[in-house]
Design a protein around this motif. Sequence first.
Motif, PDB file in Angstrom:
ATOM      1  N   ALA A 165      -8.242  -5.652  -4.039  1.00 35.14           N
ATOM      2  CA  ALA A 165      -9.488  -6.423  -3.958  1.00 35.14           C
ATOM      3  C   ALA A 165      -9.628  -7.360  -5.150  1.00 35.14           C
ATOM      4  O   ALA A 165      -9.975  -8.533  -5.018  1.00 35.14           O
ATOM      5  CB  ALA A 165     -10.675  -5.471  -3.888  1.00 35.14           C
ATOM      6  N   ALA A 179     -12.603  -1.181  -3.006  1.00 35.57           N
ATOM      7  CA  ALA A 179     -11.621  -1.049  -1.924  1.00 35.57           C
ATOM      8  C   ALA A 179     -12.198  -1.592  -0.624  1.00 35.57           C
ATOM      9  O   ALA A 179     -11.573  -2.412   0.059  1.00 35.57           O
ATOM     10  CB  ALA A 179     -11.212   0.411  -1.759  1.00 35.57           C
ATOM     11  N   ALA A 185     -14.411   2.464  -7.368  1.00 36.53           N
ATOM     12  CA  ALA A 185     -13.129   2.145  -6.728  1.00 36.53           C
ATOM     13  C   ALA A 185     -13.312   2.055  -5.220  1.00 36.53           C
ATOM     14  O   ALA A 185     -12.758   1.158  -4.572  1.00 36.53           O
ATOM     15  CB  ALA A 185     -12.076   3.186  -7.083  1.00 36.53           C
ATOM     16  N   ASP A 186     -14.099   2.959  -4.655  1.00 30.43           N
ATOM     17  CA  ASP A 186     -14.327   2.932  -3.201  1.00 30.43           C
ATOM     18  C   ASP A 186     -15.031   1.647  -2.770  1.00 30.43           C
ATOM     19  O   ASP A 186     -14.663   1.035  -1.760  1.00 30.43           O
ATOM     20  CB  ASP A 186     -15.188   4.132  -2.774  1.00 30.43           C
ATOM     21  CG  ASP A 186     -14.363   5.400  -2.618  1.00 30.43           C
ATOM     22  OD1 ASP A 186     -13.211   5.404  -3.094  1.00 30.43           O
ATOM     23  OD2 ASP A 186     -14.864   6.376  -2.026  1.00 30.43           O
ATOM     24  N   PHE A 229       0.861  -1.198   0.000  1.00 25.72           N
ATOM     25  CA  PHE A 229       0.000   0.000   0.000  1.00 25.72           C
ATOM     26  C   PHE A 229       0.884   1.230   0.000  1.00 25.72           C
ATOM     27  O   PHE A 229       1.367   1.692   1.025  1.00 25.72           O
ATOM     28  CB  PHE A 229      -0.970  -0.030   1.171  1.00 25.72           C
ATOM     29  CG  PHE A 229      -1.984  -1.136   1.035  1.00 25.72           C
ATOM     30  CD1 PHE A 229      -2.907  -1.095   0.007  1.00 25.72           C
ATOM     31  CD2 PHE A 229      -1.976  -2.225   1.881  1.00 25.72           C
ATOM     32  CE1 PHE A 229      -3.833  -2.115  -0.171  1.00 25.72           C
ATOM     33  CE2 PHE A 229      -2.897  -3.255   1.725  1.00 25.72           C
ATOM     34  CZ  PHE A 229      -3.819  -3.202   0.692  1.00 25.72           C
ATOM     35  N   PRO A 259      -7.882   5.150  -3.413  1.00 29.61           N
ATOM     36  CA  PRO A 259      -8.777   3.984  -3.458  1.00 29.61           C
ATOM     37  C   PRO A 259      -8.407   2.993  -4.556  1.00 29.61           C
ATOM     38  O   PRO A 259      -8.633   1.788  -4.411  1.00 29.61           O
ATOM     39  CB  PRO A 259     -10.152   4.609  -3.741  1.00 29.61           C
ATOM     40  CG  PRO A 259     -10.026   6.050  -3.417  1.00 29.61           C
ATOM     41  CD  PRO A 259      -8.589   6.417  -3.603  1.00 29.61           C
ATOM     42  N   GLU A 260      -7.801   3.479  -5.639  1.00 28.21           N
ATOM     43  CA  GLU A 260      -7.462   2.598  -6.759  1.00 28.21           C
ATOM     44  C   GLU A 260      -6.495   1.500  -6.331  1.00 28.21           C
ATOM     45  O   GLU A 260      -6.526   0.383  -6.855  1.00 28.21           O
ATOM     46  CB  GLU A 260      -6.826   3.394  -7.913  1.00 28.21           C
ATOM     47  CG  GLU A 260      -7.730   4.457  -8.517  1.00 28.21           C
ATOM     48  CD  GLU A 260      -7.914   5.690  -7.622  1.00 28.21           C
ATOM     49  OE1 GLU A 260      -7.070   5.916  -6.710  1.00 28.21           O
ATOM     50  OE2 GLU A 260      -8.919   6.406  -7.813  1.00 28.21           O
ATOM     51  N   ARG A 261      -5.590   1.847  -5.394  1.00 30.80           N
ATOM     52  CA  ARG A 261      -4.632   0.848  -4.928  1.00 30.80           C
ATOM     53  C   ARG A 261      -5.356  -0.286  -4.200  1.00 30.80           C
ATOM     54  O   ARG A 261      -5.064  -1.462  -4.390  1.00 30.80           O
ATOM     55  CB  ARG A 261      -3.614   1.513  -3.988  1.00 30.80           C
ATOM     56  CG  ARG A 261      -2.445   0.618  -3.626  1.00 30.80           C
ATOM     57  CD  ARG A 261      -1.586   0.365  -4.837  1.00 30.80           C
ATOM     58  NE  ARG A 261      -0.412  -0.434  -4.523  1.00 30.80           N
ATOM     59  CZ  ARG A 261       0.348  -1.022  -5.442  1.00 30.80           C
ATOM     60  NH1 ARG A 261       0.053  -0.882  -6.721  1.00 30.80           N
ATOM     61  NH2 ARG A 261       1.392  -1.725  -5.088  1.00 30.80           N
ATOM     62  N   PHE A 262      -6.332   0.117  -3.380  1.00 35.30           N
ATOM     63  CA  PHE A 262      -7.097  -0.888  -2.644  1.00 35.30           C
ATOM     64  C   PHE A 262      -8.048  -1.645  -3.576  1.00 35.30           C
ATOM     65  O   PHE A 262      -8.365  -2.811  -3.336  1.00 35.30           O
ATOM     66  CB  PHE A 262      -7.829  -0.241  -1.471  1.00 35.30           C
ATOM     67  CG  PHE A 262      -6.953  -0.012  -0.264  1.00 35.30           C
ATOM     68  CD1 PHE A 262      -6.871  -0.957   0.738  1.00 35.30           C
ATOM     69  CD2 PHE A 262      -6.179   1.133  -0.159  1.00 35.30           C
ATOM     70  CE1 PHE A 262      -6.049  -0.780   1.840  1.00 35.30           C
ATOM     71  CE2 PHE A 262      -5.353   1.329   0.941  1.00 35.30           C
ATOM     72  CZ  PHE A 262      -5.286   0.375   1.952  1.00 35.30           C
ATOM     73  N   ALA A 263      -8.497  -0.980  -4.617  1.00 35.09           N
ATOM     74  CA  ALA A 263      -9.356  -1.651  -5.598  1.00 35.09           C
ATOM     75  C   ALA A 263      -8.572  -2.744  -6.324  1.00 35.09           C
ATOM     76  O   ALA A 263      -9.065  -3.861  -6.533  1.00 35.09           O
ATOM     77  CB  ALA A 263      -9.913  -0.633  -6.589  1.00 35.09           C
ATOM     78  N   TYR A 283      -7.730   4.296   3.203  1.00 32.71           N
ATOM     79  CA  TYR A 283      -7.842   3.890   1.793  1.00 32.71           C
ATOM     80  C   TYR A 283      -8.198   5.036   0.858  1.00 32.71           C
ATOM     81  O   TYR A 283      -7.852   5.032  -0.324  1.00 32.71           O
ATOM     82  CB  TYR A 283      -8.845   2.733   1.625  1.00 32.71           C
ATOM     83  CG  TYR A 283     -10.286   3.160   1.575  1.00 32.71           C
ATOM     84  CD1 TYR A 283     -11.025   3.303   2.740  1.00 32.71           C
ATOM     85  CD2 TYR A 283     -10.904   3.461   0.354  1.00 32.71           C
ATOM     86  CE1 TYR A 283     -12.345   3.707   2.703  1.00 32.71           C
ATOM     87  CE2 TYR A 283     -12.225   3.879   0.310  1.00 32.71           C
ATOM     88  CZ  TYR A 283     -12.947   4.006   1.480  1.00 32.71           C
ATOM     89  OH  TYR A 283     -14.244   4.431   1.441  1.00 32.71           O
ATOM     90  N   GLU A 284      -8.890   6.044   1.403  1.00 26.81           N
ATOM     91  CA  GLU A 284      -9.319   7.147   0.528  1.00 26.81           C
ATOM     92  C   GLU A 284      -8.151   7.956  -0.044  1.00 26.81           C
ATOM     93  O   GLU A 284      -8.327   8.698  -1.013  1.00 26.81           O
ATOM     94  CB  GLU A 284     -10.280   8.077   1.280  1.00 26.81           C
ATOM     95  CG  GLU A 284     -11.651   7.435   1.471  1.00 26.81           C
ATOM     96  CD  GLU A 284     -12.508   8.189   2.488  1.00 26.81           C
ATOM     97  OE1 GLU A 284     -13.703   8.391   2.212  1.00 26.81           O
ATOM     98  OE2 GLU A 284     -11.973   8.566   3.545  1.00 26.81           O
TER      99      GLU A 284
END
Lengths: 387, 387
Positions: free
Chosen positions: B308, B325, B321-322, B204, B301-305, B297-298
């Motif tokens: 996922a 995520a 994306a949110d 992350f 968010p794309e990184r967390f998306a 994450y905000e």
Amino acid sequence: MNNFELYNPTKLVFGKDTVSKLGSLVEPFGKKILLVYGGGSIKKSGLYDRVLSELAAIGAAVHELPGVEPNPRLTTVHKGVDIVRAEGIEFILAVGGGSVIDAAKAVAAGAKYAGDPWDFTIGKAKIEDALPLGTVLTLAATGSEMNGNAVISNWETKQKRGLGSKLVYPRFSILDPQLTYSVPRDQTVNGIVDIMSHVFEQYFTLTDGVPLQSRFAESVLLTVIENGEKALANGEDYEARANLLLAGTYALNGTLPNGVVTDWATHGIEHEVSAIYDIAHGAGLAIIFPNWMKYVYEAKPERFAQFAERVWGIDPSGKSADELALAGIQATRDYFTRIGAPATLGELGIGDDQLDRMADEAVQFGPIGSFKKLGKADVKRILEMSL
Amino acid sequence: MNNFELYNPTKLVFGKDTVSKLGSLVEPFGKKILLVYGGGSIKKSGLYDRVLSELAAIGAAVHELPGVEPNPRLTTVHKGVDIVRAEGIEFILAVGGGSVIDAAKAVAAGAKYAGDPWDFTIGKAKIEDALPLGTVLTLAATGSEMNGNAVISNWETKQKRGLGSKLVYPRFSILDPQLTYSVPRDQTVNGIVDIMSHVFEQYFTLTDGVPLQSRFAESVLLTVIENGEKALANGEDYEARANLLLAGTYALNGTLPNGVVTDWATHGIEHEVSAIYDIAHGAGLAIIFPNWMKYVYEAKPERFAQFAERVWGIDPSGKSADELALAGIQATRDYFTRIGAPATLGELGIGDDQLDRMADEAVQFGPIGSFKKLGKADVKRILEMSL
């Protein structure tokens, strides 16, 4: 997963303008340096002057071994060994791509051996000592910057053979992606094929229970596929060049083969082709690898099916493992063609008159490969498929 | 991709029955050995006897530092330094998990330093020299077997701090997956969480242009997720144990952070919790990490998306994306719960009375983390979410 040992002491110095660290990296090893390089592109690019100025700043005495060939020749290695002995060289600095680094490794080991360094490649002698060496890499392809292997060509006997030892790992390798901006299109293409081929040799295995190594290999392939085309579209795309460069190193620095039985038959076959015809290694691999794949995939279609799905994103639904496998092989061929790599030996002016000799040479020490063991007839058939 | 250096001289000796190589690995370093281990599980398993017999075979004189705690204590390090000095120890051999290896590293550096080794953790001194050390790993978790870092707890001041140096890389690490067969279920769970958390800290990131490092990180996560549950279902599944062990090493051996700005805030927060409550590191991380994820994450968010989709296989179609995520974060929490890791500090009997102190300590040297910089109020909020 099989037992394995992992040891890689090379210090990688990666990034923009890292040539500025050269002096401090070389200094601990001594002041008498042999600078090994190729056909002169480092003079055109200005890198030669930068390297000399870094070495001058630490008061180094620099001797030179220029003109290393794309398939580095034993005669060049002999020249290097002579200089090392005459001048009391303490450290060898290779500035260039894989062939330059490979020549430097052979010189490093040859200088500490009373016989002919060719002996290392034919099992007549083992490397017991070597001069320390370092590299400034100018091409994403080889992996030689972070391993202990080298390939040398004996032009008299038309043989191309490898040597390897823990003693010839570079002590450091400087990788500045900017140094690869000036790599011509055809060499960038060959580098892409070369990197992918290194991964193939370690990825197509019958060894089970190696999901991490498989995913690492797929990671390298996906990164090369994505960034290869970007680097070809814009040679000065830093991120694309950086990712290709790093992928090239990881393809062959010992990360992928841990606990895996690897293959390397295709490299063996290609070496016989380029030993006779002196073609670029990457070009030979682009021709032969898809044909090797077609010839051997039935030994374990599931492995090739996974390759098709994970690397080429081919939808598996409704396809048998064989169909998926063949679709992945075709996707590989299509990618090589799309980036401009050759598909047949004919395109390089190579006919069928030496197939027998090449097949003989390839299996002179016994069958090659492990995914499917290949004898002379198998090698000859793969070469025929490549005409 | 940022500039970076990669250097890891540890020799990994991986596989079945590799303890048999111990003698030949130790021998080059000397005959006076300090054997460091933990609470005695190596005696129950028979490993202690095997190690002593390997060392006896090379004629080594063995002194012992037993009883290293799960969060290794400074007082134990002091004891080890005293033995090294009194006995003229030449080599330190850690047999155990991360805490044992970490203690051995602190002893190795402390023995060559006139002051208190705690100084290394608070920036009062730099490691300039260290005794050589090696390890026999018995737990998939730490990564300490192939890096130069250690974490030590000062029970007097209730502080847990890290030290690091190129000089305390193990010279070798023996990894036999069979040695992890006897690891109890809760420690296997903590190990799984620990490995995944090490990857999270490096995955992350706000750094762009690092597709290879991202895919490598995803490779480690997928391997741990798949093999963690297999190892829990059958503790003597060799392939599952082997893959967990190798994944644990790669999570923290320098492969993942190349050119990436890493985070490590969650480890900082967890260290404050376990410094006061002496809970298992993995348990603390299982509680805090999903809350950290929700809190930060905000920032991207794309990184967390991507996490996922690629790691948890969540179908992105129709999701923002949110939403993706948050689904990935929930999948992480669900996985930790499914394998039996705790979800709240309350489950470990920890209330809200020390939150302020922990938050203060966590940011005592300034804001922590990089994905989102966290000050005291942020840390306190994440701890509150974790109650």
